[in-house]
Motif scaffolding. Structure first.
Motif, PDB file in Angstrom:
ATOM      1  N   TRP A  54       0.805  -1.224   0.000  1.00 52.42           N
ATOM      2  CA  TRP A  54       0.000   0.000   0.000  1.00 52.42           C
ATOM      3  C   TRP A  54       0.840   1.277   0.000  1.00 52.42           C
ATOM      4  CZ3 TRP A  54      -5.239  -0.354  -0.578  1.00 52.42           C
ATOM      5  CH2 TRP A  54      -5.808  -1.616  -0.392  1.00 52.42           C
ATOM      6  N   PHE A  57      -0.307   3.909  -2.495  1.00 51.54           N
ATOM      7  CA  PHE A  57      -1.756   4.161  -2.563  1.00 51.54           C
ATOM      8  C   PHE A  57      -2.087   5.356  -1.668  1.00 51.54           C
ATOM      9  CE2 PHE A  57      -6.230   3.609  -1.649  1.00 51.54           C
ATOM     10  CZ  PHE A  57      -6.749   3.171  -2.867  1.00 51.54           C
ATOM     11  N   MET A  59      -4.349   7.255   0.510  1.00 53.24           N
ATOM     12  CA  MET A  59      -5.564   7.098   1.303  1.00 53.24           C
ATOM     13  C   MET A  59      -6.354   8.406   1.436  1.00 53.24           C
ATOM     14  SD  MET A  59      -6.034   3.955   2.260  1.00 53.24           S
ATOM     15  CE  MET A  59      -5.169   2.383   2.476  1.00 53.24           C
ATOM     16  N   VAL A  65     -10.048   5.946  -3.507  1.00 57.98           N
ATOM     17  CA  VAL A  65     -10.393   4.875  -2.576  1.00 57.98           C
ATOM     18  C   VAL A  65     -11.714   4.224  -2.951  1.00 57.98           C
ATOM     19  CG1 VAL A  65     -11.088   4.392  -0.192  1.00 57.98           C
ATOM     20  CG2 VAL A  65      -9.058   5.801  -0.641  1.00 57.98           C
ATOM     21  N   GLY A  71      -9.561   1.370  -5.404  1.00 60.77           N
ATOM     22  CA  GLY A  71      -9.521   0.906  -4.021  1.00 60.77           C
ATOM     23  C   GLY A  71      -9.971  -0.520  -3.843  1.00 60.77           C
ATOM     24  N   GLN A  74      -7.554  -2.942  -5.494  1.00 64.35           N
ATOM     25  CA  GLN A  74      -6.319  -3.011  -4.701  1.00 64.35           C
ATOM     26  C   GLN A  74      -6.515  -3.933  -3.496  1.00 64.35           C
ATOM     27  OE1 GLN A  74      -3.452  -1.355  -5.431  1.00 64.35           O
ATOM     28  NE2 GLN A  74      -2.291  -1.098  -3.525  1.00 64.35           N
ATOM     29  N   SER A 108     -11.909   6.827   4.314  1.00 70.11           N
ATOM     30  CA  SER A 108     -11.209   5.708   3.677  1.00 70.11           C
ATOM     31  C   SER A 108     -11.173   4.504   4.603  1.00 70.11           C
ATOM     32  CB  SER A 108      -9.779   6.117   3.300  1.00 70.11           C
ATOM     33  OG  SER A 108      -9.786   7.144   2.343  1.00 70.11           O
ATOM     34  N   PHE A 112     -12.857   0.797   3.756  1.00 70.15           N
ATOM     35  CA  PHE A 112     -12.113  -0.458   3.673  1.00 70.15           C
ATOM     36  C   PHE A 112     -12.588  -1.474   4.713  1.00 70.15           C
ATOM     37  CE2 PHE A 112      -8.773   1.935   1.262  1.00 70.15           C
ATOM     38  CZ  PHE A 112      -8.815   1.117   0.131  1.00 70.15           C
TER      39      PHE A 112
END
Length: 304
Positions: A54, A57, A59, A65, A71, A74, A108, A112
């Motif tokens: 990550w 990436f 956030m 995201v 997102g 990923q 975010s 997730f």
């Protein structure tokens, strides 16, 4: 024997592509360096890839995201890597690194967390995996980002995923037979026990049961490997259970949880129907919350 197992595994795997679990509608749905240095063994290339997965990436970019091609994709790729990790410490570290990075943006982070639940714990997800979700839950009940009340909401699920893990002795329970007699899971005498919790109203349960009952090679394999099918209706409707008996094979043990203890005491996590476990002769869990094709794959690997 080997060719029989392989042919069964291939045919069941193909059939499974067209099937999905029946969602249980009876229950409520649905840094880096510090952690790396804690590991005493040298980091493998696979671990390095996982821990740095990550790094690039962003956030803070909420649009990225929540873009499914960014997102969500990923995360799906990350979970595929995690599924290959054999030890819990590495999984915990990798998940912690990722979620610590997500903490910079609460939006975010929340996104997730929902995606983790969707992929790893939803009854309809082909990627559901209690082992990985355990790492996520362990993080959530410890993180300083959540309030005590928010953490408490995850504890019941955490307790469930810790039950009946592979290598543990399966929770024992009593059930009623068609003749009215009572037996226990621990009474089952067989090299393997194929434990299937089913819902008489579940279409996928019916399809799985028909495969088990009507596929000659599968019946032959289960006979040769001394696999006892133990089919349990835990939902408490005796009339539906009795009316369903014609769907089950005579050589199976057909049980009814007349006291509803499996559900009342959360002995098993029945988030999907059917829910399948493979147990050894001592009732140790070999496969948890699995699929028929994964059982065949287990036999491919362990009975060559």
């Amino acid at each position: 024997m080997k060719s029989l197992i392989y042919s069964l595994w291939l045919s069941i795997s193909v059939m499974s592509l067209f099937l999905c679990s029946c969602k249980d509608n009876k229950k409520t749905e649905k840094q880096k360096n510090d952690i790396v240095q804690q590991n005493s063994k040298p980091m493998s290339s696979a671990d390095s890839t996982l821990f740095h997965f990550w790094d690039k990436f962003e956030m803070q970019d909420t649009a990225q995201v929540k873009n499914p091609e960014k997102g969500e994709q990923q995360l799906a790729d990350f979970l595929q890597l995690l599924a290959q990790v054999p030890d819990s410490a590495t999984r915990d570290s990798a998940v912690s690194l990722m979620l610590d990075k997500a903490k910079v943006n609460r939006s975010s982070f929340d996104y997730f967390i929902k995606q983790y639940e969707h992929y790893l714990y939803d009854g309809n997800s082909p990627m559901r995996n209690d082992i990985i979700y355990e790492s996520v839950l362990r993080y959530l009940i410890k993180t300083d980002l959540l309030s005590d009340l928010e953490k408490e909401a995850y504890r019941p699920t955490y307790k469930l995923v810790l039950r009946n893990k592979e290598g543990q002795t399966a929770e024992d329970f009593s059930y009623e037979l068609v003749n009215g007699k009572k037996q226990k899971l621990s009474d089952t005498k067989a090299k393997y026990t194929f434990l299937i919790f089913y819902d008489p109203d579940c279409s996928h349960c019916k399809e799985t049961i028909q495969q088990l009952r009507d596929t000659p090679q599968l019946v032959q394999l289960f006979t040769q490997l001394q696999v006892q099918v133990l089919a349990i209706d835990p939902w408490g409707d005796r009339t539906k259970w009795k009316n369903y008996q014609s769907q089950l094979a005579d050589q199976w043990i057909n049980g009814f949880d007349s006291e509803s203890k499996v559900l009342s005491f959360n002995l098993y996590d029945l988030k999907a129907s059917p829910t399948i476990y493979l147990l050894n002769e001592n009732k140790k869990v070999l496969l948890k919350d699995t699929y028929l094709q994964q059982v065949i794959a287990y036999f491919v690997k362990n009975n060559q």
